[in-house]
Design an enzyme around this catalytic site. Sequence first.
Site, PDB file in Angstrom:
ATOM      1  N   ASP A  67      15.750 102.424 -42.677  1.00  0.00           N
ATOM      2  CA  ASP A  67      15.758 103.858 -43.002  1.00  0.00           C
ATOM      3  C   ASP A  67      16.722 104.259 -44.111  1.00  0.00           C
ATOM      4  O   ASP A  67      16.801 105.431 -44.459  1.00  0.00           O
ATOM      5  CB  ASP A  67      16.083 104.652 -41.734  1.00  0.00           C
ATOM      6  CG  ASP A  67      17.322 104.089 -41.033  1.00  0.00           C
ATOM      7  OD1 ASP A  67      18.347 103.854 -41.690  1.00  0.00           O
ATOM      8  OD2 ASP A  67      17.253 103.863 -39.809  1.00  0.00           O
ATOM      9  N   HIS A 121      15.503  93.596 -42.789  1.00  0.00           N
ATOM     10  CA  HIS A 121      14.082  93.891 -42.599  1.00  0.00           C
ATOM     11  C   HIS A 121      13.520  94.746 -43.731  1.00  0.00           C
ATOM     12  O   HIS A 121      12.455  95.337 -43.582  1.00  0.00           O
ATOM     13  CB  HIS A 121      13.864  94.577 -41.248  1.00  0.00           C
ATOM     14  CG  HIS A 121      14.278  93.722 -40.077  1.00  0.00           C
ATOM     15  ND1 HIS A 121      14.591  94.210 -38.839  1.00  0.00           N
ATOM     16  CD2 HIS A 121      14.456  92.376 -39.991  1.00  0.00           C
ATOM     17  CE1 HIS A 121      14.926  93.216 -38.027  1.00  0.00           C
ATOM     18  NE2 HIS A 121      14.863  92.095 -38.705  1.00  0.00           N
ATOM     19  N   CYS A 180      -1.383 101.354 -56.137  1.00  0.00           N
ATOM     20  CA  CYS A 180      -0.650 101.055 -57.363  1.00  0.00           C
ATOM     21  C   CYS A 180      -1.181 101.907 -58.515  1.00  0.00           C
ATOM     22  O   CYS A 180      -2.399 101.986 -58.719  1.00  0.00           O
ATOM     23  CB  CYS A 180      -0.828  99.571 -57.673  1.00  0.00           C
ATOM     24  SG  CYS A 180      -0.184  99.052 -59.259  1.00  0.00           S
ATOM     25  N   CYS A 208      -2.885  99.269 -61.267  1.00  0.00           N
ATOM     26  CA  CYS A 208      -4.145  98.530 -61.098  1.00  0.00           C
ATOM     27  C   CYS A 208      -4.992  99.029 -59.929  1.00  0.00           C
ATOM     28  O   CYS A 208      -6.110  98.560 -59.727  1.00  0.00           O
ATOM     29  CB  CYS A 208      -3.854  97.035 -60.921  1.00  0.00           C
ATOM     30  SG  CYS A 208      -3.304  96.606 -59.261  1.00  0.00           S
ATOM     31  N   SER A 236      23.337  97.617 -31.604  1.00  0.00           N
ATOM     32  CA  SER A 236      22.340  96.550 -31.482  1.00  0.00           C
ATOM     33  C   SER A 236      22.506  95.853 -30.137  1.00  0.00           C
ATOM     34  O   SER A 236      23.623  95.542 -29.731  1.00  0.00           O
ATOM     35  CB  SER A 236      22.491  95.530 -32.609  1.00  0.00           C
ATOM     36  OG  SER A 236      21.579  94.464 -32.419  1.00  0.00           O
ATOM     37  N   SER A 237      21.387  95.618 -29.466  1.00  0.00           N
ATOM     38  CA  SER A 237      21.458  94.852 -28.211  1.00  0.00           C
ATOM     39  C   SER A 237      21.396  93.361 -28.504  1.00  0.00           C
ATOM     40  O   SER A 237      21.463  92.547 -27.604  1.00  0.00           O
ATOM     41  CB  SER A 237      20.305  95.268 -27.298  1.00  0.00           C
ATOM     42  OG  SER A 237      19.074  95.065 -27.969  1.00  0.00           O
ATOM     43  N   THR A 256      18.937 105.742 -34.156  1.00  0.00           N
ATOM     44  CA  THR A 256      18.443 106.682 -33.142  1.00  0.00           C
ATOM     45  C   THR A 256      19.455 107.808 -32.946  1.00  0.00           C
ATOM     46  O   THR A 256      19.077 108.947 -32.689  1.00  0.00           O
ATOM     47  CB  THR A 256      18.156 105.989 -31.789  1.00  0.00           C
ATOM     48  OG1 THR A 256      19.295 105.233 -31.409  1.00  0.00           O
ATOM     49  CG2 THR A 256      16.961 105.080 -31.887  1.00  0.00           C
ATOM     50  N   GLN A 265      19.613  95.919 -39.565  1.00  0.00           N
ATOM     51  CA  GLN A 265      18.245  95.614 -39.140  1.00  0.00           C
ATOM     52  C   GLN A 265      17.351  96.839 -39.363  1.00  0.00           C
ATOM     53  O   GLN A 265      16.157  96.783 -39.098  1.00  0.00           O
ATOM     54  CB  GLN A 265      18.230  95.245 -37.655  1.00  0.00           C
ATOM     55  CG  GLN A 265      19.039  94.008 -37.313  1.00  0.00           C
ATOM     56  CD  GLN A 265      19.234  93.871 -35.809  1.00  0.00           C
ATOM     57  OE1 GLN A 265      20.171  94.385 -35.217  1.00  0.00           O
ATOM     58  NE2 GLN A 265      18.314  93.171 -35.170  1.00  0.00           N
ATOM     59  N   ALA A 282      19.311  99.319 -34.316  1.00  0.00           N
ATOM     60  CA  ALA A 282      18.563 100.566 -34.119  1.00  0.00           C
ATOM     61  C   ALA A 282      19.409 101.707 -33.563  1.00  0.00           C
ATOM     62  O   ALA A 282      19.168 102.870 -33.879  1.00  0.00           O
ATOM     63  CB  ALA A 282      17.372 100.321 -33.196  1.00  0.00           C
TER      64      ALA A 282
HETATM   65 ZN   LIG Z   1      -0.982  96.795 -59.145  1.00  0.00          ZN
END
Ligand SMILES: [Zn+2]
Length: 259
Positions: free
Chosen positions: A110, A125, A163, A166, A202-203, A32, A107, A28
């Site tokens: 963005d 992630h 979507c 659908c 990162s921590s 930041t 991690q 992060a």
């Molecule tokens: Zn769909």
Amino acid sequence: MLITQTLDPARCAEKIRNAEKMAVLSGAGISTAAGIPDFRGPRGLYVTRRYDPDKVFEISAFRGEPHYFYEFTRDFVTEVRDVKPTFTHYFLAELEKSGPLTGIITQNIDTLHQLAGSRNVLELHGSYRSASCSKCGKNFDELTYRWWEKAMLESSAPPVAFCSACGGVLKPDIVFFGEMVNGFNAAERLIAECDLLLVLGSSLAVSPASSLPTGTQATTIVVNSGEVMLPPAPHRYFIDQNLDVYFRAVAEHLPMSAG
Ligand SMILES: [Zn+2]
């Protein structure tokens, strides 16, 4: 007794020059620095708008009631759509183009590494860059924050993106609590093959990313403002400093044009 070693920028540059394969794990802190709000920090969206982090990214909560997540997303994309990569992001992209960097494990969700020009980025992630329909499974790739913002504003309140095929609820390809992280085996391979590992912003408090640097004997350089959950070792260096300040100084000792 083990001591915590630090590393001055000139020696860091020397280690980068001498590396054959270098990998990066970013957290992060690198985001930041670019102006992305830290979800859990004192200025974080969770605090200022009272989002509950355990609910926003909880997969069963999303399935039952996606509006809460989408309200968070509306705030998040509004805050991040004009955010630009930092010097450190560009520095890493340059090291992939013309240096030893083989890949970045992040991690963050963005896409700032890709915006800076990095190509091999493992997003543990996931990110908002693509989404999948929770009903028919159709994948929508190459989305942008502008797309999300537009989708948020066009939907009737409370906002949810649907979507186009659908009408099912779209779920961005972010890894929620309760889901497996992406590409963890590939991340382990990247680290097993490198002889230099940089852990940036990162921590190392969040599992399973926190376990990645513990198993390697590769030279490991940790740059983070604040405490890091990694014990000292002869092959580990810890720099408690602003990433851009440190890597601008490192870049002065390298033949590159990042900046
Ligand atoms: Zn769909």
